[in-house]
Structure formats: structure tokens, C-alpha cells
Design a protein around this motif. Sequence first.
Motif, short mmCIF file in Angstrom:
data_model
loop_
_atom_site.label_atom_id
_atom_site.label_comp_id
_atom_site.label_asym_id
_atom_site.label_seq_id
_atom_site.Cartn_x
_atom_site.Cartn_y
_atom_site.Cartn_z
N TRP A 25 -59.73 6.98 4.40
CA TRP A 25 -58.41 7.37 4.88
C TRP A 25 -57.43 6.19 4.83
O TRP A 25 -56.26 6.36 4.46
CB TRP A 25 -58.50 7.93 6.30
N ALA A 26 -57.89 5.00 5.19
CA ALA A 26 -57.02 3.83 5.14
C ALA A 26 -56.64 3.51 3.70
O ALA A 26 -55.47 3.21 3.40
CB ALA A 26 -57.72 2.63 5.78
N THR A 27 -57.61 3.59 2.79
CA THR A 27 -57.33 3.31 1.39
C THR A 27 -56.37 4.33 0.80
O THR A 27 -55.42 3.97 0.11
CB THR A 27 -58.63 3.29 0.58
N LEU A 28 -56.61 5.60 1.10
CA LEU A 28 -55.72 6.65 0.58
C LEU A 28 -54.31 6.53 1.15
O LEU A 28 -53.33 6.79 0.44
CB LEU A 28 -56.31 8.03 0.86
N SER A 29 -54.18 6.14 2.41
CA SER A 29 -52.84 5.97 2.97
C SER A 29 -52.12 4.78 2.35
O SER A 29 -50.91 4.84 2.08
CB SER A 29 -52.90 5.84 4.48
N LEU A 30 -52.84 3.69 2.10
CA LEU A 30 -52.22 2.54 1.44
C LEU A 30 -51.81 2.86 0.01
O LEU A 30 -50.73 2.46 -0.45
CB LEU A 30 -53.17 1.34 1.46
N GLY A 32 -51.07 5.85 -1.13
CA GLY A 32 -49.92 6.75 -1.03
C GLY A 32 -48.62 6.00 -0.74
O GLY A 32 -47.58 6.29 -1.32
N ALA A 33 -48.70 5.03 0.17
CA ALA A 33 -47.51 4.22 0.48
C ALA A 33 -47.08 3.39 -0.73
O ALA A 33 -45.88 3.27 -1.02
CB ALA A 33 -47.79 3.32 1.67
#
Length: 92
Positions: A25-30, A32-33
Motif C-alpha cells: 500500500w505504501a509503494t502503490l501510494s508513492l 500514484g503520487a
Amino acid sequence: MNLVGTTWVIANREFRGLLHTPLAWATLSLVGALLAWLFLLQLDQYEVYRSQLLGLSNPPGVTQLLVTPFFSSAGMILMLVLPTLTMRSFAE
């Protein structure tokens, strides 16, 4: 069970396991940003050159100037990031 059914079961188990880890989740949010930031940079660059493009007889469109470079960048970023998420399944 046929090959497609077996593949579907394994892919479903791996995908569910991936969504339960905070690292994913942290990797996907980074990612995405980062992709949103790249898109906004390219959109800003398009706005700068839009007035100059109006003077051309056959100007390139939004797809050539905005969408194609964005998907090229997104592909390169995803090619670098996705192996880090899937290394866990290779280690098991």
C-alpha cells in the motif's frame, strides 16, 4: 482442474496476499503520487507551449504531447517498482 483454473487460483492467492501488506500500500501510494506529479508537470508544459502551437499549420495534439510521454514514463516507473512488490512471492 485445468491450467487456466489453476493459474487463476494462484494469481488470486498472490494478489490477496499482496493487498494485506503495508509495504504494498505504501509503494502503490508513492507510485500514484509520483505519476500524478509527472502528469501535472507535463500538463503544465503543454499549457506553456499551447500558444506557440496555435501558430503552426498542423500542430501536434494532446495525445502526442501529453498522453504518450506520460504512459512512457508510467511504464518505466512501473517496470522498476513492480518487481519489488513481487519479490516476496519468489522468496517463498
